[in-house]
Design a protein around this motif. Structure first.
Motif, PDB file in Angstrom:
ATOM      1  N   ASN A 133      42.029  39.921  -0.246  1.00  0.00           N
ATOM      2  CA  ASN A 133      42.434  40.978   0.843  1.00  0.00           C
ATOM      3  C   ASN A 133      43.159  42.106  -0.191  1.00  0.00           C
ATOM      4  O   ASN A 133      44.304  42.486   0.096  1.00  0.00           O
ATOM      5  CB  ASN A 133      43.291  40.498   1.871  1.00  0.00           C
ATOM      6  N   TYR A 135      43.140  45.331  -0.791  1.00  0.00           N
ATOM      7  CA  TYR A 135      43.548  46.460  -0.141  1.00  0.00           C
ATOM      8  C   TYR A 135      44.054  46.368   1.315  1.00  0.00           C
ATOM      9  O   TYR A 135      44.009  47.427   2.083  1.00  0.00           O
ATOM     10  CB  TYR A 135      42.583  47.499  -0.398  1.00  0.00           C
ATOM     11  N   GLY A 136      44.107  45.345   1.573  1.00  0.00           N
ATOM     12  CA  GLY A 136      44.268  44.858   3.084  1.00  0.00           C
ATOM     13  C   GLY A 136      43.288  45.396   3.877  1.00  0.00           C
ATOM     14  O   GLY A 136      42.306  45.475   3.561  1.00  0.00           O
ATOM     15  N   GLU A 137      43.495  45.658   5.395  1.00  0.00           N
ATOM     16  CA  GLU A 137      42.228  45.918   6.211  1.00  0.00           C
ATOM     17  C   GLU A 137      41.943  47.292   5.826  1.00  0.00           C
ATOM     18  O   GLU A 137      42.792  48.141   5.924  1.00  0.00           O
ATOM     19  CB  GLU A 137      42.963  46.002   7.798  1.00  0.00           C
ATOM     20  N   PRO A 147      38.091  40.743   5.199  1.00  0.00           N
ATOM     21  CA  PRO A 147      39.109  40.870   4.303  1.00  0.00           C
ATOM     22  C   PRO A 147      38.655  41.700   2.919  1.00  0.00           C
ATOM     23  O   PRO A 147      37.739  41.372   2.631  1.00  0.00           O
ATOM     24  CB  PRO A 147      39.563  39.474   3.851  1.00  0.00           C
TER      25      PRO A 147
END
Length: 261
Positions: A133, A135-137, A147
């Motif tokens: 994950n 760069y995150g969402e 992810p």
């Protein structure tokens, strides 16, 4: 034609393409302008004076090592499969060697096989780092809904693996999984074999068109993300590097060898 962009006016040319390719807000030109004045690099590919692709990178530093962090590579969808991305990367290598770098680092989604084939099979970059994950969402068209896992790629610009275009033994890699089609004709992850020997190469199969799979079955796409994540991390933890992507008619497979770099 590939040209290095250095002025504010030139850098504005890439912003429309950023929005077109990723459906996201472009990087401000004051940031890219500052970067290229301080060791960064923006290259653009043109056809008949129209911009059709670009690559952007800025200086990075980690573990007492400086490198170029290659943050973006984009090609207009109408001009893909013409080796524009590959030409941009090789030109990027030439320019940054002149700037004093000997390594370029970047990330990509390992389930995007077009990128994997370019990065490992055409450029001879290597990967031994997996970032969950990263760069995150993300909400752009290519990444939303899953992810944002990434491979971190290292391109050792002057290594024999790059300069001599080392050939990889593709025939004797031990497969860690297989791909079968379900009743809807979509690829399913099969297999639970683990790497048990340091003396062999391994392969891990992935869907050939992950974007299509995401559209048709988000649940199955997530299953591929999580199961390949586990296998990739096992291989990297065991000291292997991803060095090649072999493409078949309906799937692709990564080749892993014991890390030397």
């Amino acid at each position: 034609m590939i040209k290095e962009l250095k002025t504010m006016e030139e850098l504005k040319l890439v912003q429309d393409m950023e929005e077109r390719v990723w459906e996201m807000s472009p990087i401000p030109t004051h940031q890219t302008f500052t970067s290229v004045k301080n060791g960064g690099l923006m290259l653009a590919a043109f056809v008949d004076d129209e911009i059709v692709g670009f690559s952007y990178g800025f200086p990075g530093f980690k573990n007492d090592k400086s490198y170029l962090c290659s943050h973006m590579l984009a090609v207009d969808p109408a001009y893909r499969s013409r080796k524009i991305g590959e030409k941009l990367k090789w030109r990027q290598r030439e320019v940054v060697i002149d700037k004093g770098y000997d390594m370029i680092l970047w990330t990509f989604d390992p389930l995007e096989t077009r990128n994997g084939y370019l990065n490992l099979s055409k450029l001879n970059a290597v990967c031994h780092t997996y970032i969950e994950n990263c760069y995150g969402e993300m909400s752009d068209g290519m990444n939303k809904g899953l992810p944002s896992d990434r491979f971190e790629v290292h391109w050792h610009l002057n290594s024999p693996h790059v300069t001599q275009r080392t050939k990889i033994d593709l025939e004797h890699a031990v497969p860690l999984n297989a791909v079968r089609k379900n009743e809807d004709g979509l690829p399913v992850f099969v297999g639970e074999q683990t790497c048990e020997s340091d003396d062999v190469a391994y392969s891990l199969a992935v869907p050939k068109d992950f974007q299509e799979l995401k559209v048709k079955s988000p649940g199955l796409a997530l299953d591929w993300r999580l199961k390949t994540r586990e296998k990739f991390e096992q291989l990297f933890d065991a000291g292997y590097s991803a060095v090649h992507l072999k493409v078949h008619d309906d799937h692709a497979e990564y080749i892993f060898v014991k890390k030397k770099i």
